[in-house]
Scaffold this motif. Structure first.
Motif, PDB file in Angstrom:
ATOM      1  N   GLU A  50     -80.814  88.277   7.417  1.00 51.91           N
ATOM      2  CA  GLU A  50     -82.076  89.031   7.404  1.00 51.91           C
ATOM      3  C   GLU A  50     -81.996  90.290   6.554  1.00 51.91           C
ATOM      4  OE1 GLU A  50     -84.699  87.661   8.423  1.00 51.91           O
ATOM      5  OE2 GLU A  50     -83.661  86.003   9.415  1.00 51.91           O
ATOM      6  N   GLY A  51     -80.795  90.600   6.059  1.00 51.63           N
ATOM      7  CA  GLY A  51     -80.640  91.751   5.180  1.00 51.63           C
ATOM      8  C   GLY A  51     -80.742  93.084   5.897  1.00 51.63           C
ATOM      9  N   VAL A  52     -80.325  93.123   7.173  1.00 49.10           N
ATOM     10  CA  VAL A  52     -80.338  94.374   7.925  1.00 49.10           C
ATOM     11  C   VAL A  52     -78.940  94.621   8.492  1.00 49.10           C
ATOM     12  CG1 VAL A  52     -82.789  94.180   8.513  1.00 49.10           C
ATOM     13  CG2 VAL A  52     -81.072  93.289  10.098  1.00 49.10           C
ATOM     14  N   SER A  53     -78.697  95.833   8.933  1.00 51.26           N
ATOM     15  CA  SER A  53     -77.403  96.155   9.530  1.00 51.26           C
ATOM     16  C   SER A  53     -77.301  95.529  10.924  1.00 51.26           C
ATOM     17  CB  SER A  53     -77.236  97.670   9.639  1.00 51.26           C
ATOM     18  OG  SER A  53     -78.155  98.188  10.593  1.00 51.26           O
ATOM     19  N   GLN A  54     -76.071  95.405  11.403  1.00 52.44           N
ATOM     20  CA  GLN A  54     -75.891  94.859  12.747  1.00 52.44           C
ATOM     21  C   GLN A  54     -76.551  95.757  13.804  1.00 52.44           C
ATOM     22  OE1 GLN A  54     -72.234  92.971  13.551  1.00 52.44           O
ATOM     23  NE2 GLN A  54     -72.674  92.703  15.715  1.00 52.44           N
ATOM     24  N   PRO A  55     -76.443  97.095  13.708  1.00 49.08           N
ATOM     25  CA  PRO A  55     -77.143  97.925  14.697  1.00 49.08           C
ATOM     26  C   PRO A  55     -78.667  97.733  14.661  1.00 49.08           C
ATOM     27  CG  PRO A  55     -75.440  99.209  13.611  1.00 49.08           C
ATOM     28  CD  PRO A  55     -75.531  97.890  12.875  1.00 49.08           C
ATOM     29  N   ALA A  56     -79.224  97.570  13.458  1.00 49.01           N
ATOM     30  CA  ALA A  56     -80.671  97.336  13.356  1.00 49.01           C
ATOM     31  C   ALA A  56     -81.047  96.016  14.003  1.00 49.01           C
ATOM     32  CB  ALA A  56     -81.110  97.370  11.894  1.00 49.01           C
ATOM     33  N   MET A  57     -80.223  94.980  13.805  1.00 48.26           N
ATOM     34  CA  MET A  57     -80.507  93.687  14.419  1.00 48.26           C
ATOM     35  C   MET A  57     -80.387  93.785  15.941  1.00 48.26           C
ATOM     36  SD  MET A  57     -81.556  90.597  14.282  1.00 48.26           S
ATOM     37  CE  MET A  57     -81.667  90.353  12.513  1.00 48.26           C
ATOM     38  N   THR A  58     -79.398  94.530  16.415  1.00 47.05           N
ATOM     39  CA  THR A  58     -79.244  94.714  17.864  1.00 47.05           C
ATOM     40  C   THR A  58     -80.494  95.373  18.440  1.00 47.05           C
ATOM     41  OG1 THR A  58     -76.846  94.845  17.663  1.00 47.05           O
ATOM     42  CG2 THR A  58     -77.817  95.778  19.657  1.00 47.05           C
ATOM     43  N   GLN A  59     -81.022  96.386  17.755  1.00 49.25           N
ATOM     44  CA  GLN A  59     -82.252  97.047  18.199  1.00 49.25           C
ATOM     45  C   GLN A  59     -83.431  96.075  18.189  1.00 49.25           C
ATOM     46  OE1 GLN A  59     -82.682 100.431  15.605  1.00 49.25           O
ATOM     47  NE2 GLN A  59     -81.538 101.768  16.979  1.00 49.25           N
ATOM     48  N   LEU A  60     -83.517  95.261  17.138  1.00 43.69           N
ATOM     49  CA  LEU A  60     -84.603  94.289  17.048  1.00 43.69           C
ATOM     50  C   LEU A  60     -84.525  93.287  18.193  1.00 43.69           C
ATOM     51  CD1 LEU A  60     -87.008  92.916  15.649  1.00 43.69           C
ATOM     52  CD2 LEU A  60     -85.339  91.672  14.256  1.00 43.69           C
ATOM     53  N   ILE A  61     -83.340  92.757  18.457  1.00 40.78           N
ATOM     54  CA  ILE A  61     -83.183  91.772  19.535  1.00 40.78           C
ATOM     55  C   ILE A  61     -83.499  92.419  20.882  1.00 40.78           C
ATOM     56  CG2 ILE A  61     -81.542  90.273  20.743  1.00 40.78           C
ATOM     57  CD1 ILE A  61     -82.567  89.230  17.969  1.00 40.78           C
ATOM     58  N   THR A  62     -83.128  93.683  21.066  1.00 37.67           N
ATOM     59  CA  THR A  62     -83.472  94.394  22.303  1.00 37.67           C
ATOM     60  C   THR A  62     -84.984  94.449  22.474  1.00 37.67           C
ATOM     61  OG1 THR A  62     -81.438  95.698  22.234  1.00 37.67           O
ATOM     62  CG2 THR A  62     -83.273  96.609  23.518  1.00 37.67           C
ATOM     63  N   ARG A  63     -85.698  94.769  21.382  1.00 37.26           N
ATOM     64  CA  ARG A  63     -87.169  94.830  21.443  1.00 37.26           C
ATOM     65  C   ARG A  63     -87.755  93.448  21.708  1.00 37.26           C
ATOM     66  NH1 ARG A  63     -91.215  94.188  17.819  1.00 37.26           N
ATOM     67  NH2 ARG A  63     -89.869  94.201  16.004  1.00 37.26           N
ATOM     68  N   LEU A  64     -87.253  92.418  21.000  1.00 40.55           N
ATOM     69  CA  LEU A  64     -87.760  91.058  21.209  1.00 40.55           C
ATOM     70  C   LEU A  64     -87.503  90.591  22.638  1.00 40.55           C
ATOM     71  CD1 LEU A  64     -86.696  89.352  17.849  1.00 40.55           C
ATOM     72  CD2 LEU A  64     -88.994  90.086  18.535  1.00 40.55           C
ATOM     73  N   GLU A  65     -86.371  90.986  23.188  1.00 38.59           N
ATOM     74  CA  GLU A  65     -86.047  90.615  24.561  1.00 38.59           C
ATOM     75  C   GLU A  65     -86.995  91.310  25.539  1.00 38.59           C
ATOM     76  OE1 GLU A  65     -81.987  89.806  27.031  1.00 38.59           O
ATOM     77  OE2 GLU A  65     -82.075  91.666  25.881  1.00 38.59           O
ATOM     78  N   LYS A  66     -87.266  92.601  25.319  1.00 40.78           N
ATOM     79  CA  LYS A  66     -88.198  93.345  26.182  1.00 40.78           C
ATOM     80  C   LYS A  66     -89.597  92.745  26.132  1.00 40.78           C
ATOM     81  CE  LYS A  66     -85.912  97.823  26.172  1.00 40.78           C
ATOM     82  NZ  LYS A  66     -85.922  99.202  25.644  1.00 40.78           N
ATOM     83  N   GLU A  67     -89.975  92.219  24.968  1.00 39.39           N
ATOM     84  CA  GLU A  67     -91.299  91.612  24.793  1.00 39.39           C
ATOM     85  C   GLU A  67     -91.333  90.163  25.269  1.00 39.39           C
ATOM     86  OE1 GLU A  67     -92.169  92.251  20.659  1.00 39.39           O
ATOM     87  OE2 GLU A  67     -92.309  94.423  20.914  1.00 39.39           O
ATOM     88  N   GLY A  68     -90.178  89.643  25.705  1.00 39.97           N
ATOM     89  CA  GLY A  68     -90.115  88.273  26.211  1.00 39.97           C
ATOM     90  C   GLY A  68     -90.079  87.209  25.128  1.00 39.97           C
ATOM     91  N   LEU A  69     -89.770  87.599  23.894  1.00 41.30           N
ATOM     92  CA  LEU A  69     -89.786  86.655  22.775  1.00 41.30           C
ATOM     93  C   LEU A  69     -88.415  86.041  22.498  1.00 41.30           C
ATOM     94  CD1 LEU A  69     -92.098  88.723  20.405  1.00 41.30           C
ATOM     95  CD2 LEU A  69     -92.742  86.919  22.019  1.00 41.30           C
ATOM     96  N   ALA A  70     -87.371  86.696  22.975  1.00 44.30           N
ATOM     97  CA  ALA A  70     -86.003  86.201  22.798  1.00 44.30           C
ATOM     98  C   ALA A  70     -85.227  86.513  24.076  1.00 44.30           C
ATOM     99  CB  ALA A  70     -85.330  86.865  21.588  1.00 44.30           C
TER     100      ALA A  70
END
Length: 145
Positions: A59-79
């Protein structure tokens, strides 16, 4: 590393892809998903669960940025996160049904907008686009491997 010779056709294809990418971005309805979030969910939908550490580079992002994204997707119930059955220390990310629905809504909106444009093409040009789909899929598969 071997030097690749770039032809005029290669340059024309690259420019055409760039214009088409811009077209798709304009046609994609604004939604709750960023481009990176949508791309990550599509990857999980298409390829199945991935280790968290495997998602950032494509995805062309850093691992910390991806971790933040997955945290948000998880909170939204998408992942959903879970433990890797082969290595309990590793985190595996899976798309949820709500995530699949979000991807489908985004795809449907883009498809409707694109269909309106496709209707305006001559039959031969529409057929040429359909005929190119296997080559586009193959090209995409080459990058994924």
């Amino acid at each position: 590393m071997r030097q690749t010779t770039i032809t005029a056709e290669d340059a024309a294809i690259a420019a055409g892809f760039e214009r088409f990418y811009e077209l798709l971005r304009r046609l994609t309805p604004r939604s709750e998903l960023s481009l990176t979030a949508a791309s990550t969910l599509r990857r999980l939908e298409r390829s199945g669960p991935h280790r968290l550490c495997e998602l950032h580079a494509p995805e062309g992002v850093s691992q910390p940025a991806m971790t933040q994204l997955i945290t948000r997707l998880e909170k939204e119930g998408l992942a959903r996160r879970g433990s890797d059955p082969d290595d309990g220390r590793a985190v595996v990310v899976t798309i949820t049904e709500a995530g699949r629905e979000a991807v489908a809504r985004r795809r449907e909106g883009r498809t409707q907008a694109l269909a309106a444009l496709l209707e305006q093409l001559p039959v031969e040009e529409h057929a040429a686009l359909v005929a190119a789909l296997p080559a586009l899929d193959h090209l995409s598969d080459l990058l994924a491997s």
